[in-house]
Motif scaffolding. Sequence first.
Motif, short mmCIF file in Angstrom:
data_model
loop_
_atom_site.label_atom_id
_atom_site.label_comp_id
_atom_site.label_asym_id
_atom_site.label_seq_id
_atom_site.Cartn_x
_atom_site.Cartn_y
_atom_site.Cartn_z
N GLY A 270 -4.48 0.51 -8.52
CA GLY A 270 -5.07 0.25 -9.82
C GLY A 270 -4.96 -1.18 -10.30
O GLY A 270 -5.44 -1.52 -11.38
N LYS A 271 -4.35 -2.06 -9.53
CA LYS A 271 -4.12 -3.45 -9.95
C LYS A 271 -5.39 -4.27 -9.75
O LYS A 271 -5.95 -4.31 -8.66
CB LYS A 271 -2.98 -4.02 -9.11
N PRO A 272 -5.90 -4.95 -10.80
CA PRO A 272 -7.04 -5.85 -10.62
C PRO A 272 -6.69 -6.93 -9.60
O PRO A 272 -5.61 -7.55 -9.66
CB PRO A 272 -7.25 -6.43 -12.02
N PHE A 273 -7.60 -7.17 -8.67
CA PHE A 273 -7.31 -7.97 -7.48
C PHE A 273 -8.51 -8.83 -7.12
O PHE A 273 -9.65 -8.35 -7.12
CB PHE A 273 -6.99 -6.99 -6.33
N VAL B 49 -10.41 -3.93 -6.71
CA VAL B 49 -10.96 -5.19 -6.21
C VAL B 49 -12.16 -5.56 -7.07
O VAL B 49 -13.09 -4.76 -7.24
CB VAL B 49 -11.35 -5.08 -4.73
N LEU B 50 -12.14 -6.76 -7.62
CA LEU B 50 -13.18 -7.18 -8.56
C LEU B 50 -14.34 -7.83 -7.82
O LEU B 50 -14.16 -8.77 -7.05
CB LEU B 50 -12.61 -8.12 -9.59
N ASP B 51 -15.53 -7.33 -8.08
CA ASP B 51 -16.74 -7.91 -7.51
C ASP B 51 -17.10 -9.18 -8.25
O ASP B 51 -16.84 -9.31 -9.45
CB ASP B 51 -17.91 -6.92 -7.63
N GLY B 52 -17.71 -10.11 -7.55
CA GLY B 52 -18.23 -11.30 -8.18
C GLY B 52 -17.22 -12.42 -8.35
O GLY B 52 -17.58 -13.51 -8.78
N ILE B 53 -15.96 -12.18 -8.04
CA ILE B 53 -14.96 -13.25 -8.11
C ILE B 53 -14.73 -13.69 -6.68
O ILE B 53 -13.90 -13.15 -5.97
CB ILE B 53 -13.65 -12.79 -8.78
N GLU B 54 -15.53 -14.67 -6.26
CA GLU B 54 -15.46 -15.11 -4.88
C GLU B 54 -15.63 -16.62 -4.82
O GLU B 54 -16.64 -17.15 -5.26
CB GLU B 54 -16.56 -14.44 -4.06
N VAL B 55 -14.62 -17.28 -4.30
CA VAL B 55 -14.73 -18.69 -3.98
C VAL B 55 -14.19 -18.84 -2.56
O VAL B 55 -12.98 -18.80 -2.35
CB VAL B 55 -13.95 -19.59 -4.96
N SER C 45 0.81 -1.22 0.00
CA SER C 45 0.00 0.00 0.00
C SER C 45 0.84 1.27 0.00
O SER C 45 0.31 2.36 -0.17
CB SER C 45 -0.92 0.01 1.22
N ARG C 46 2.13 1.13 0.21
CA ARG C 46 2.99 2.29 0.32
C ARG C 46 3.97 2.35 -0.82
O ARG C 46 4.34 1.31 -1.35
CB ARG C 46 3.74 2.25 1.66
N ALA D 188 -7.16 -4.47 0.59
CA ALA D 188 -6.54 -4.21 -0.72
C ALA D 188 -7.20 -3.03 -1.41
O ALA D 188 -6.53 -2.23 -2.06
CB ALA D 188 -6.60 -5.46 -1.59
N GLY D 189 -8.52 -2.91 -1.28
CA GLY D 189 -9.22 -1.78 -1.86
C GLY D 189 -8.78 -0.46 -1.26
O GLY D 189 -8.56 0.53 -1.97
N ILE D 190 -8.62 -0.43 0.05
CA ILE D 190 -8.13 0.77 0.72
C ILE D 190 -6.71 1.08 0.26
O ILE D 190 -6.33 2.24 0.10
CB ILE D 190 -8.22 0.62 2.24
N ALA D 191 -5.93 0.01 -0.01
CA ALA D 191 -4.55 0.18 -0.48
C ALA D 191 -4.48 0.63 -1.93
O ALA D 191 -3.40 0.91 -2.43
CB ALA D 191 -3.78 -1.13 -0.30
#
Length: 182
Positions: free
Chosen positions: A107-110, A140-146, A97-98, A133-136
């Motif tokens: 800006g990195k897809p996560f 953060v991609l929604d809907g990608i959850e397992v 984050s720093r 990670a979003g705060i960093a």
Amino acid sequence: MSDTRILVIVGSLRADSLNRRIAETLRTQAPDGVRLEIFDGLAEIPFYNEDLDGEEVPSAAVALRDRVADADRVLVVTPEYNGTMPAALNNAIDWLSRPYGVGALTGKPFAVIGATPTPYGGKWAHDDARRSAGIAGAQVLDGIEVSQSALAGDILADEEVVGRLLGAVRALADHDPEAAAA
């Protein structure tokens, strides 16, 4: 067209952890056009301390930042410890984050996936990792959850579970950051 490079960060430090085996399975079965690289070295990164993050940043933290910066996407594969993400993973996100606003995650897809031997499969840890990670600065991609429960046995022998995990990898790889920014 070159492969989409996804850096995988495994939240467990144990050599034979289920989440490491998930990451290795995904690496060997990655969809065409997707290359997964597993980051090794999380255990060597010192706890974040701004006093260490100056002119001579610890080499393990530099290696993590460089690998994330060079990747197209980041996938975290993690268990849950006591209702949250493992300390090693939280620490990695702190280093990433720093410097604030321009860290390697910016800006990195996560995305976050994983399994634990609990009924919820690590959902709280995954939610915490996504939030942090979003705060960093990650996208953060929604809907990608397992968040897979591993109570019933070897989840890697279950084709449906492996299919869902590979589907998450494909969705992360297929994400268009430019379209999302528009």
